[in-house]
Design an enzyme around this catalytic site. Sequence first.
Site, PDB file in Angstrom:
ATOM      1  N   LYS A   1       0.848  -1.206   0.000  1.00 58.87           N
ATOM      2  CA  LYS A   1       0.000   0.000   0.000  1.00 58.87           C
ATOM      3  C   LYS A   1       0.883   1.257   0.000  1.00 58.87           C
ATOM      4  CE  LYS A   1      -3.689  -2.360  -0.104  1.00 58.87           C
ATOM      5  NZ  LYS A   1      -4.734  -2.857   0.767  1.00 58.87           N
TER       6      LYS A   1
HETATM    7  C1  LIG Z   1      -5.834  -3.811   1.020  1.00 59.57           C
HETATM    8  C2  LIG Z   1      -7.256  -3.500   1.126  1.00 59.57           C
HETATM    9  C3  LIG Z   1      -8.013  -3.854   2.252  1.00 59.57           C
HETATM   10  C4  LIG Z   1      -7.539  -4.781   3.334  1.00 59.57           C
HETATM   11  O1  LIG Z   1      -6.369  -4.498   3.936  1.00 59.57           O
HETATM   12  P1  LIG Z   1      -5.465  -5.642   4.603  1.00 59.57           P
HETATM   13  O2  LIG Z   1      -4.502  -4.845   5.417  1.00 59.57           O
HETATM   14  O3  LIG Z   1      -4.810  -6.414   3.514  1.00 59.57           O
HETATM   15  O4  LIG Z   1      -6.331  -6.491   5.443  1.00 59.57           O
HETATM   16  C5  LIG Z   1      -9.316  -3.415   2.332  1.00 59.57           C
HETATM   17  N1  LIG Z   1      -9.874  -2.699   1.343  1.00 59.57           N
HETATM   18  C6  LIG Z   1      -9.189  -2.361   0.232  1.00 59.57           C
HETATM   19  C7  LIG Z   1      -9.865  -1.567  -0.825  1.00 59.57           C
HETATM   20  C8  LIG Z   1      -7.862  -2.768   0.075  1.00 59.57           C
HETATM   21  O5  LIG Z   1      -7.200  -2.449  -1.032  1.00 59.57           O
END
Ligand SMILES: *Cc1c(COP(=O)(O)O)cnc(C)c1O
Length: 368
Positions: free
Chosen positions: A186
């Site tokens: 991210k």
């Molecule tokens: C990555 C993501 C999540 C979940 O995050 P994690 O930390 O992997 O559990 C939720 N919503 C969206 C849109 C994402 O891209």
Amino acid sequence: MKLSFVDLKAQYDSIKEEVNQAMQNVIQDSAFIGGRYLKTFEQNFANYIGAQHCIGVANGTDALFIALKCLGIKEGDEVITVANSFIATSESITATGARVVFVDPDEKTYNIDVQKIEKSLTKKTKAIIPVHLYGQPADMDKVLEIAQNHNLYVIEDAAQAHGAQYKGKNIGTFGDCACFSFFPGKNLGAYGDAGAITTNNDEIANKIRMFANHGRMEKYNHEFEGINSRLDGLQAAILDVKLKHLEKWTERRRNIAKMYDEGLKNVVITPHNQNNVRHVYHLYVIKTKNREKVKNFLEGKGVSTGIHYPIPLPLLKAYSHLGYKPTDFPVSYKLKEEILSLPIHGDMSDEQVGYVIEQLRYGAKQIV
Ligand SMILES: *Cc1c(COP(=O)(O)O)cnc(C)c1O
């Protein structure tokens, strides 16, 4: 040239000493669970977002689940979200016992189509989860207006939108709660799973903090049953180092997006640039009728790409029991065939961006 989709090693190399020192500090202090590194990061992230509170949790999926639970979402309720997202968005709704109600995205922005939300409301609707998909804010004015008119909670899924802005205000401050993921890839990523919830509501913040820590404030004094979903000290310290670099990386992403916009405007459909938003380009998603051919061509030239997402949520096997058909989500269904995510991250060089553009321009002439 070989171009990976994300390059976490290049990023680490650029901040190696700071990160190593931060990790050493946590280990020296044995501040693994809770402690000052967590507190510092929570404060700094809250300040960065401009929210009153930030509560670190174990990951972004938990962040959504915890936010929903602490707002009282439960069995018998319905929660509205968008058909084109990662499954965490809808999974967290189901985990509370509530029913997930999907809405097709807007054809241009790929975010929830606010014109279609009202048609999906029932007496059971309790909340809306707009997703700021790819780093572009959803139409929050309209979402908030609908929520206000129908007395609904708003939980922002900001997992892809650290530092994004809507009309000059930061994403993460619009809803009752906002949920962030710090998954390594991210825009702000930990070295493992991590997440956070921001809110301006003292009472909800308190409840979240307790729920994510076995329903307690003090050790062994449990006021209710919660879960164990904490952001650990090591991840917090790493995130705090990276937070200092985030604006620079975000500006670089925006800069790369501009280069792509220019270089590809007559070749493929580039992302729709909305006025009044700061898009942070977690993903740079183009649209082309010959997606598979373009994808294969780029792979052949050493350029890794992605598809976000290849199957709309309601059409996943996981939701087959809901009985949706492709015609229920015509926009998502068409999008999934045409979208392609190009490499974009803070450590990409001009040369690398130029290479992708060149290959696409050249490839477009080969692929008809
Ligand atoms: C990555 C993501 C999540 C979940 O995050 P994690 O930390 O992997 O559990 C939720 N919503 C969206 C849109 C994402 O891209």
